[in-house]
Design a protein around this motif. Structure first.
Motif, short mmCIF file in Angstrom:
data_model
loop_
_atom_site.label_atom_id
_atom_site.label_comp_id
_atom_site.label_asym_id
_atom_site.label_seq_id
_atom_site.Cartn_x
_atom_site.Cartn_y
_atom_site.Cartn_z
N THR A 12 96.42 9.59 20.73
CA THR A 12 95.03 9.19 20.67
C THR A 12 94.12 10.38 20.91
O THR A 12 94.32 11.15 21.84
CB THR A 12 94.73 8.11 21.74
OG1 THR A 12 95.58 6.99 21.51
CG2 THR A 12 93.29 7.67 21.68
N HIS A 13 93.13 10.53 20.05
CA HIS A 13 92.05 11.49 20.24
C HIS A 13 90.81 10.66 20.56
O HIS A 13 90.61 9.59 19.98
CB HIS A 13 91.82 12.31 18.97
CG HIS A 13 93.04 13.03 18.51
ND1 HIS A 13 93.99 12.44 17.72
CD2 HIS A 13 93.48 14.28 18.77
CE1 HIS A 13 94.96 13.31 17.48
NE2 HIS A 13 94.67 14.43 18.11
N TYR A 14 89.96 11.15 21.47
CA TYR A 14 88.80 10.38 21.90
C TYR A 14 87.57 11.27 21.88
O TYR A 14 87.63 12.43 22.31
CB TYR A 14 89.03 9.82 23.31
CG TYR A 14 87.88 9.01 23.84
CD1 TYR A 14 87.67 7.71 23.41
CD2 TYR A 14 86.99 9.54 24.76
CE1 TYR A 14 86.61 6.96 23.90
CE2 TYR A 14 85.93 8.80 25.25
CZ TYR A 14 85.75 7.51 24.82
OH TYR A 14 84.70 6.77 25.29
N PHE A 15 86.46 10.74 21.40
CA PHE A 15 85.19 11.46 21.38
C PHE A 15 84.12 10.53 21.91
O PHE A 15 84.06 9.36 21.53
CB PHE A 15 84.85 11.90 19.95
CG PHE A 15 83.54 12.63 19.85
CD1 PHE A 15 83.44 13.96 20.24
CD2 PHE A 15 82.41 11.99 19.38
CE1 PHE A 15 82.24 14.64 20.15
CE2 PHE A 15 81.20 12.66 19.29
CZ PHE A 15 81.12 13.99 19.67
N LEU A 31 73.81 6.09 29.18
CA LEU A 31 74.35 5.26 28.10
C LEU A 31 75.34 6.08 27.30
O LEU A 31 75.18 7.30 27.17
CB LEU A 31 73.22 4.77 27.19
CG LEU A 31 72.12 3.95 27.85
CD1 LEU A 31 71.06 3.58 26.83
CD2 LEU A 31 72.69 2.71 28.51
N PHE A 32 76.36 5.42 26.74
CA PHE A 32 77.36 6.15 25.98
C PHE A 32 77.99 5.28 24.90
O PHE A 32 77.92 4.05 24.95
CB PHE A 32 78.46 6.72 26.89
CG PHE A 32 79.27 5.68 27.60
CD1 PHE A 32 80.43 5.18 27.04
CD2 PHE A 32 78.88 5.21 28.85
CE1 PHE A 32 81.18 4.22 27.70
CE2 PHE A 32 79.62 4.26 29.52
CZ PHE A 32 80.78 3.76 28.94
N ALA A 33 78.59 5.95 23.92
CA ALA A 33 79.41 5.30 22.89
C ALA A 33 80.55 6.25 22.58
O ALA A 33 80.37 7.47 22.59
CB ALA A 33 78.59 5.01 21.64
N GLY A 34 81.73 5.69 22.32
CA GLY A 34 82.88 6.53 22.06
C GLY A 34 83.81 5.92 21.04
O GLY A 34 83.78 4.71 20.80
N GLY A 35 84.63 6.77 20.45
CA GLY A 35 85.59 6.31 19.46
C GLY A 35 86.94 6.97 19.64
O GLY A 35 87.04 8.04 20.22
N ALA A 36 87.97 6.31 19.14
CA ALA A 36 89.33 6.85 19.21
C ALA A 36 89.91 6.90 17.80
O ALA A 36 89.62 6.05 16.97
CB ALA A 36 90.20 5.97 20.10
N TRP A 37 90.74 7.90 17.55
CA TRP A 37 91.42 8.03 16.27
C TRP A 37 92.69 8.82 16.48
O TRP A 37 92.91 9.41 17.52
CB TRP A 37 90.51 8.68 15.23
CG TRP A 37 90.32 10.15 15.43
CD1 TRP A 37 91.02 11.15 14.83
CD2 TRP A 37 89.40 10.79 16.30
NE1 TRP A 37 90.59 12.37 15.28
CE2 TRP A 37 89.58 12.17 16.19
CE3 TRP A 37 88.43 10.34 17.19
CZ2 TRP A 37 88.84 13.10 16.91
CZ3 TRP A 37 87.69 11.26 17.91
CH2 TRP A 37 87.90 12.62 17.76
N ILE A 54 85.41 2.36 20.05
CA ILE A 54 86.05 1.53 21.08
C ILE A 54 85.16 1.29 22.29
O ILE A 54 85.41 0.38 23.06
CB ILE A 54 87.39 2.12 21.54
CG1 ILE A 54 87.21 3.51 22.11
CG2 ILE A 54 88.39 2.11 20.41
CD1 ILE A 54 88.41 4.03 22.84
N ASN A 55 84.15 2.10 22.48
CA ASN A 55 83.19 1.89 23.56
C ASN A 55 81.80 1.83 22.94
O ASN A 55 81.26 2.84 22.54
CB ASN A 55 83.23 3.02 24.59
CG ASN A 55 84.44 2.95 25.47
OD1 ASN A 55 84.95 1.87 25.73
ND2 ASN A 55 84.91 4.08 25.93
#
Length: 96
Positions: A12-15, A31-37, A54-55
């Motif tokens: 998993t890579h997360y940003f 506040l935040f937003a994040g994704g995994a790939w 994902i977030n």
């Protein structure tokens, strides 16, 4: 487990993008937003596919609580994973 039924590590890579939007005294809100790939496997630890947000709509409230002469940093984070349809509430205390 991969789509073909074989067992394989789930890389998993997360940003994440995060920004403090409010601060007053010893309190703040971010506040935040994040994704995994994954570039390596068909899915990630957090998603059913190769990638997704994902977030979404995550928020963290931080405050220093004074206990006598000691400041106890406390953080409360709420986040939502739309793919898994799960909401998480996390409470953090920093004691050292």
């Amino acid at each position: 487990m991969q789509t073909d039924g074989s067992l394989e590590d789930s890389w998993t890579h997360y940003f994440e993008v995060s920004s403090k939007v409010w601060e007053k005294g010893d309190s703040s809100l971010s506040l935040f937003a994040g994704g995994a790939w994954s570039f390596v496997t068909d899915k990630t630890f957090y998603t059913e596919g190769a990638g997704n947000l994902i977030n979404v709509g995550g928020a963290t409230f931080n405050k220093n609580v004074k206990l006598g002469t000691y400041n106890l940093p406390i953080g409360v984070t709420a986040m939502w994973n739309p793919e898994k349809e799960k909401t998480v509430l996390q409470v953090d205390f920093t004691i050292f």
